[in-house]
Design an enzyme around this catalytic site. Sequence first.
Site, PDB file in Angstrom:
ATOM      1  CB  THR A  74       9.339 -12.155   2.478  1.00  0.00           C
ATOM      2  OG1 THR A  74       9.746 -13.400   3.355  1.00  0.00           O
ATOM      3  CG2 THR A  74      10.049 -11.081   2.926  1.00  0.00           C
ATOM      4  CB  THR A  75       5.465  -7.740   3.030  1.00  0.00           C
ATOM      5  OG1 THR A  75       6.007  -7.764   4.488  1.00  0.00           O
ATOM      6  CG2 THR A  75       4.730  -8.650   3.321  1.00  0.00           C
ATOM      7  CG  ASN A  99      -3.479 -10.568   2.496  1.00  0.00           C
ATOM      8  OD1 ASN A  99      -3.977 -11.663   3.259  1.00  0.00           O
ATOM      9  ND2 ASN A  99      -3.851  -9.752   3.716  1.00  0.00           N
ATOM     10  CG  HIS A 129      -0.840  -4.861   9.445  1.00  0.00           C
ATOM     11  ND1 HIS A 129      -1.329  -4.288   8.793  1.00  0.00           N
ATOM     12  CD2 HIS A 129      -0.950  -6.190   9.229  1.00  0.00           C
ATOM     13  CE1 HIS A 129      -1.745  -4.643   7.447  1.00  0.00           C
ATOM     14  NE2 HIS A 129      -1.709  -5.590   8.285  1.00  0.00           N
ATOM     15  CG  HIS A 130       1.267  -6.719  14.462  1.00  0.00           C
ATOM     16  ND1 HIS A 130       2.039  -7.158  14.881  1.00  0.00           N
ATOM     17  CD2 HIS A 130       0.595  -7.742  13.962  1.00  0.00           C
ATOM     18  CE1 HIS A 130       2.679  -7.385  13.546  1.00  0.00           C
ATOM     19  NE2 HIS A 130       1.676  -8.000  12.755  1.00  0.00           N
ATOM     20  CE  LYS A 133       2.403  -4.321   7.865  1.00  0.00           C
ATOM     21  NZ  LYS A 133       3.668  -5.932   7.742  1.00  0.00           N
ATOM     22  N   GLY A 139       2.276  -4.551   3.057  1.00  0.00           N
ATOM     23  CA  GLY A 139       1.970  -5.090   1.363  1.00  0.00           C
ATOM     24  C   GLY A 139       0.843  -5.510   0.663  1.00  0.00           C
ATOM     25  CB  THR A 140      -2.411  -6.583   2.452  1.00  0.00           C
ATOM     26  OG1 THR A 140      -1.966  -7.373   2.648  1.00  0.00           O
ATOM     27  CG2 THR A 140      -3.845  -6.425   1.580  1.00  0.00           C
TER      28      THR A 140
END
Length: 235
Positions: A74-75, A99, A129-130, A133, A139-140
């Site tokens: 979970t981010t 990730n 990202h899509h 999100k 988070g990465t």
Amino acid sequence: MRVFLSGYGRMGKMVESLAEAKSWQVVGYADIDCPEAYDTAPKADVCIDFSGVGALHKVISYAKRTKTPLVCGTTGLTEPDFVALRELAQEVPVIWAANYSTGIAVLRKILREYAPVLSDWDKEIVEKHHNQKIDAPSGTAKVLLQELDPKDEASVIHGREGICGKRKANEIGVFALRGGTVAGEHSVFFFGEDETLTLTHSASSRRIFAAGAIRAAEALVQKPNGYYTLEELIF
């Protein structure tokens, strides 16, 4: 392996599919629609969590009650959340990663070892990202920033507009792009005198994150109580 799924959205269902392909038994799942399951679910060999920040205390409660090792993906977590995870790690094995892809783990190791060589170069991070999100930056991107700035000394900015002045020597830009169905792409740029180095990791499917969580679970259940990183399990 007996696995309990925390979060039953796209990632949770993908983890379920891969787990069942390995003949693992899914003993239950909890989601925003059925949070009461955290209070009644049986012990499992591992809990794999791709829920949301609002469910973290429930996940931790389940792991404590059943003494089930936790793989958390979970981010959007805050420092108090990480404190709670580290406290849980005194009772069960715990891993958190923004990730779970092997490529990102390798990229982090590259940055940790070689970014200091380019300490006087300008550095920027761009993530894509899509359009579904909900958090930014990813988070990465945050963990890549930590590799570039482990002592938290840089001035981090998330946008430039107008007469913003020349770039500061200790400035790192972190930018988030959102659109379409992009599973995830992260690029770290190093700008030197007359040369540029770019390191990019692209995910073409979320499946790599689910597969990585499965691999992490297999390694984690062999470990004693403690708080682990993906790099520790892989390398």
